[in-house]
Design a protein around this motif. Structure first.
Motif, PDB file in Angstrom:
ATOM      1  N   ILE A 100       7.926   3.756  11.341  1.00 48.44           N
ATOM      2  CA  ILE A 100       7.651   4.641  10.221  1.00 48.44           C
ATOM      3  C   ILE A 100       6.993   5.899  10.769  1.00 48.44           C
ATOM      4  O   ILE A 100       5.943   5.832  11.410  1.00 48.44           O
ATOM      5  CB  ILE A 100       6.745   3.956   9.164  1.00 48.44           C
ATOM      6  N   PHE A 101       7.649   7.041  10.583  1.00 48.14           N
ATOM      7  CA  PHE A 101       7.064   8.325  10.966  1.00 48.14           C
ATOM      8  C   PHE A 101       6.243   8.774   9.767  1.00 48.14           C
ATOM      9  O   PHE A 101       6.775   9.290   8.790  1.00 48.14           O
ATOM     10  CB  PHE A 101       8.163   9.326  11.320  1.00 48.14           C
ATOM     11  N   PHE A 102       4.949   8.550   9.878  1.00 50.69           N
ATOM     12  CA  PHE A 102       4.043   8.763   8.748  1.00 50.69           C
ATOM     13  C   PHE A 102       3.055   9.877   9.074  1.00 50.69           C
ATOM     14  O   PHE A 102       2.453   9.881  10.154  1.00 50.69           O
ATOM     15  CB  PHE A 102       3.288   7.464   8.453  1.00 50.69           C
ATOM     16  N   THR A 103       2.899  10.800   8.151  1.00 45.92           N
ATOM     17  CA  THR A 103       1.956  11.904   8.328  1.00 45.92           C
ATOM     18  C   THR A 103       1.130  12.067   7.061  1.00 45.92           C
ATOM     19  O   THR A 103       1.660  12.008   5.959  1.00 45.92           O
ATOM     20  CB  THR A 103       2.689  13.231   8.603  1.00 45.92           C
ATOM     21  N   ALA A 148       1.395  14.456   2.383  1.00 41.85           N
ATOM     22  CA  ALA A 148       1.702  13.235   3.137  1.00 41.85           C
ATOM     23  C   ALA A 148       3.209  13.046   3.094  1.00 41.85           C
ATOM     24  O   ALA A 148       3.875  13.476   2.143  1.00 41.85           O
ATOM     25  CB  ALA A 148       0.989  12.022   2.546  1.00 41.85           C
ATOM     26  N   SER A 149       3.745  12.409   4.122  1.00 43.13           N
ATOM     27  CA  SER A 149       5.202  12.215   4.167  1.00 43.13           C
ATOM     28  C   SER A 149       5.542  10.917   4.880  1.00 43.13           C
ATOM     29  O   SER A 149       4.778  10.423   5.713  1.00 43.13           O
ATOM     30  CB  SER A 149       5.892  13.384   4.875  1.00 43.13           C
ATOM     31  N   ILE A 150       6.726  10.393   4.546  1.00 43.55           N
ATOM     32  CA  ILE A 150       7.236   9.179   5.166  1.00 43.55           C
ATOM     33  C   ILE A 150       8.702   9.384   5.536  1.00 43.55           C
ATOM     34  O   ILE A 150       9.520   9.716   4.676  1.00 43.55           O
ATOM     35  CB  ILE A 150       7.130   7.975   4.214  1.00 43.55           C
ATOM     36  N   PHE A 151       9.025   9.225   6.817  1.00 42.86           N
ATOM     37  CA  PHE A 151      10.397   9.122   7.294  1.00 42.86           C
ATOM     38  C   PHE A 151      10.579   7.699   7.813  1.00 42.86           C
ATOM     39  O   PHE A 151       9.673   7.151   8.448  1.00 42.86           O
ATOM     40  CB  PHE A 151      10.680  10.088   8.443  1.00 42.86           C
ATOM     41  N   LEU A 152      11.748   7.119   7.591  1.00 39.31           N
ATOM     42  CA  LEU A 152      12.024   5.775   8.072  1.00 39.31           C
ATOM     43  C   LEU A 152      13.262   5.759   8.971  1.00 39.31           C
ATOM     44  O   LEU A 152      13.896   6.796   9.196  1.00 39.31           O
ATOM     45  CB  LEU A 152      12.224   4.812   6.891  1.00 39.31           C
ATOM     46  N   SER A 196      -4.468  12.739  -5.358  1.00 32.53           N
ATOM     47  CA  SER A 196      -4.674  11.297  -5.477  1.00 32.53           C
ATOM     48  C   SER A 196      -3.775  10.550  -4.492  1.00 32.53           C
ATOM     49  O   SER A 196      -4.198   9.584  -3.847  1.00 32.53           O
ATOM     50  CB  SER A 196      -4.395  10.829  -6.900  1.00 32.53           C
ATOM     51  N   GLY A 197      -2.527  10.996  -4.365  1.00 29.46           N
ATOM     52  CA  GLY A 197      -1.607  10.384  -3.420  1.00 29.46           C
ATOM     53  C   GLY A 197      -2.012  10.631  -1.979  1.00 29.46           C
ATOM     54  O   GLY A 197      -1.859   9.758  -1.119  1.00 29.46           O
ATOM     55  N   ILE A 198      -2.526  11.820  -1.688  1.00 36.28           N
ATOM     56  CA  ILE A 198      -2.997  12.135  -0.339  1.00 36.28           C
ATOM     57  C   ILE A 198      -4.180  11.229   0.019  1.00 36.28           C
ATOM     58  O   ILE A 198      -4.290  10.732   1.141  1.00 36.28           O
ATOM     59  CB  ILE A 198      -3.383  13.626  -0.237  1.00 36.28           C
ATOM     60  N   GLY A 199      -5.069  10.998  -0.960  1.00 33.57           N
ATOM     61  CA  GLY A 199      -6.183  10.079  -0.726  1.00 33.57           C
ATOM     62  C   GLY A 199      -5.693   8.675  -0.412  1.00 33.57           C
ATOM     63  O   GLY A 199      -6.214   8.007   0.497  1.00 33.57           O
ATOM     64  N   ASP A 200      -4.683   8.215  -1.160  1.00 29.72           N
ATOM     65  CA  ASP A 200      -4.077   6.906  -0.880  1.00 29.72           C
ATOM     66  C   ASP A 200      -3.519   6.865   0.536  1.00 29.72           C
ATOM     67  O   ASP A 200      -3.650   5.855   1.245  1.00 29.72           O
ATOM     68  CB  ASP A 200      -2.939   6.624  -1.870  1.00 29.72           C
ATOM     69  N   ALA A 201      -2.886   7.956   0.947  1.00 28.09           N
ATOM     70  CA  ALA A 201      -2.245   8.008   2.264  1.00 28.09           C
ATOM     71  C   ALA A 201      -3.273   7.969   3.393  1.00 28.09           C
ATOM     72  O   ALA A 201      -3.056   7.318   4.419  1.00 28.09           O
ATOM     73  CB  ALA A 201      -1.385   9.260   2.373  1.00 28.09           C
ATOM     74  N   ASP A 243       0.830  -1.209   0.000  1.00 30.63           N
ATOM     75  CA  ASP A 243       0.000   0.000   0.000  1.00 30.63           C
ATOM     76  C   ASP A 243       0.864   1.259   0.000  1.00 30.63           C
ATOM     77  O   ASP A 243       0.597   2.214  -0.729  1.00 30.63           O
ATOM     78  CB  ASP A 243      -0.916   0.016   1.225  1.00 30.63           C
ATOM     79  N   ILE A 244       1.919   1.246   0.827  1.00 31.65           N
ATOM     80  CA  ILE A 244       2.815   2.405   0.885  1.00 31.65           C
ATOM     81  C   ILE A 244       3.493   2.632  -0.457  1.00 31.65           C
ATOM     82  O   ILE A 244       3.597   3.761  -0.938  1.00 31.65           O
ATOM     83  CB  ILE A 244       3.886   2.216   1.978  1.00 31.65           C
ATOM     84  N   SER A 245       3.955   1.543  -1.074  1.00 34.05           N
ATOM     85  CA  SER A 245       4.707   1.669  -2.320  1.00 34.05           C
ATOM     86  C   SER A 245       3.829   2.044  -3.500  1.00 34.05           C
ATOM     87  O   SER A 245       4.340   2.406  -4.556  1.00 34.05           O
ATOM     88  CB  SER A 245       5.440   0.354  -2.627  1.00 34.05           C
ATOM     89  N   SER A 246       2.492   1.982  -3.327  1.00 34.03           N
ATOM     90  CA  SER A 246       1.597   2.298  -4.444  1.00 34.03           C
ATOM     91  C   SER A 246       1.097   3.733  -4.421  1.00 34.03           C
ATOM     92  O   SER A 246       0.329   4.136  -5.287  1.00 34.03           O
ATOM     93  CB  SER A 246       0.390   1.338  -4.443  1.00 34.03           C
ATOM     94  N   PHE A 247       1.526   4.531  -3.430  1.00 38.15           N
ATOM     95  CA  PHE A 247       1.109   5.935  -3.403  1.00 38.15           C
ATOM     96  C   PHE A 247       1.531   6.627  -4.695  1.00 38.15           C
ATOM     97  O   PHE A 247       2.666   6.475  -5.159  1.00 38.15           O
ATOM     98  CB  PHE A 247       1.755   6.680  -2.230  1.00 38.15           C
ATOM     99  N   SER A 248       0.656   7.415  -5.253  1.00 38.81           N
ATOM    100  CA  SER A 248       0.981   8.129  -6.488  1.00 38.81           C
ATOM    101  C   SER A 248       1.566   9.508  -6.172  1.00 38.81           C
ATOM    102  O   SER A 248       1.309  10.088  -5.124  1.00 38.81           O
ATOM    103  CB  SER A 248      -0.269   8.281  -7.357  1.00 38.81           C
ATOM    104  N   GLY A 249       2.357  10.005  -7.111  1.00 37.99           N
ATOM    105  CA  GLY A 249       2.907  11.356  -6.980  1.00 37.99           C
ATOM    106  C   GLY A 249       3.948  11.510  -5.902  1.00 37.99           C
ATOM    107  O   GLY A 249       4.051  12.572  -5.264  1.00 37.99           O
TER     108      GLY A 249
END
Length: 242
Positions: A192-195, A201-205, A224-229, A91-97
């Motif tokens: 995963i620091f996810f916001t 949306a952002s991802i820190f690992l 579209s990516g924000i919706g995925d997130a 799911d994480i790897s499928s985020f668009s944009g």
């Protein structure tokens, strides 16, 4: 399958589209037909079945995942992802944009600054928080107060206690009391620091189980990516709180 997922087609249309001989295409169509993934219509066009539609949709998502992972290959290779449940990695790897924001010699704090600039503009914030930073929390308080916002927070008891202890102005407790913050304490939170918010949306690992990397983040600002997130966050929340 992916071509027929888009629209019904004849063999000649598929031949022109794929630049392959009709005999090869016919062989492939017969194989798909025997698996009940496609059917031949009275007008001699081929169409996917209901089962074929589901198969093609998953195939399309798989191809998209491969493309997104390939685009950010170094980010995933350089960080630890073993604490993230496998069901959520795709799911994480499928985020668009998605784009990468990295530190440089001239802009050492670039990822942090980009994060802070965007969080301050946000209203509806959801967060997976396995680390503590007073700078981040102060910016979140500012956003919630300035924009009448709301924070939905997943964190651990250790991080929660650090937040409360460092908050000399008691913003956290006041915002919880005013229902501007809903928080959930869990034991086994992924590293995963996810916001995600209405703005980004952002991802820190982490480099490993204990070393957090604030020098690079994956950043999304397309709707579209924000919706995925958002969908990822609520799915993960339901999973972790069950």
């Amino acid at each position: 399958m992916l071509s027929l997922y888009e629209s019904n087609k004849t063999i000649k249309e598929l031949e022109s589209e794929s630049n392959k001989k009709s005999a090869n295409i016919s062989r492939g169509l017969n194989d798909l037909k025997s698996c009940k993934l496609i059917t031949r219509l009275p007008d001699k066009k081929y169409a996917i079945t209901s089962i074929g539609f589901l198969f093609a949709k998953n195939l399309q998502n798989l191809v998209s995942n491969f493309e997104n992972i390939d685009n950010q290959e170094r980010f995933w290779e350089d960080h630890s992802i073993k604490s993230i449940p496998n069901r959520f990695l795709k799911d994480i790897s499928s985020f668009s944009g998605v784009s990468s924001v990295k530190s440089s010699i001239t802009e050492f704090a670039k990822p942090i600054n980009v994060y802070l600039d965007n969080i301050k503009k946000s209203t509806d914030i959801c967060m997976i928080l396995p680390v503590f930073s007073k700078i981040f929390m102060d910016s979140i308080y500012e956003a919630l107060i300035d924009h009448e916002g709301h924070l939905d927070l997943l964190t651990t008891k250790t991080i929660h206690d650090l937040i409360v202890k460092s908050d000399s102005e008691n913003y956290f407790k006041a915002l919880v009391r005013d229902k501007k913050i809903d928080y959930y304490i869990v034991e086994d939170l992924s590293n995963i620091f996810f916001t995600v918010s209405d703005k980004f949306a952002s991802i820190f690992l982490f480099y490993d189980d204990s070393v957090f990397d604030n020098s690079e983040m994956l950043f999304i600002d397309e709707q579209s990516g924000i919706g995925d997130a958002y969908r990822f966050y609520y799915s993960y929340k339901k999973y972790i709180l069950k």
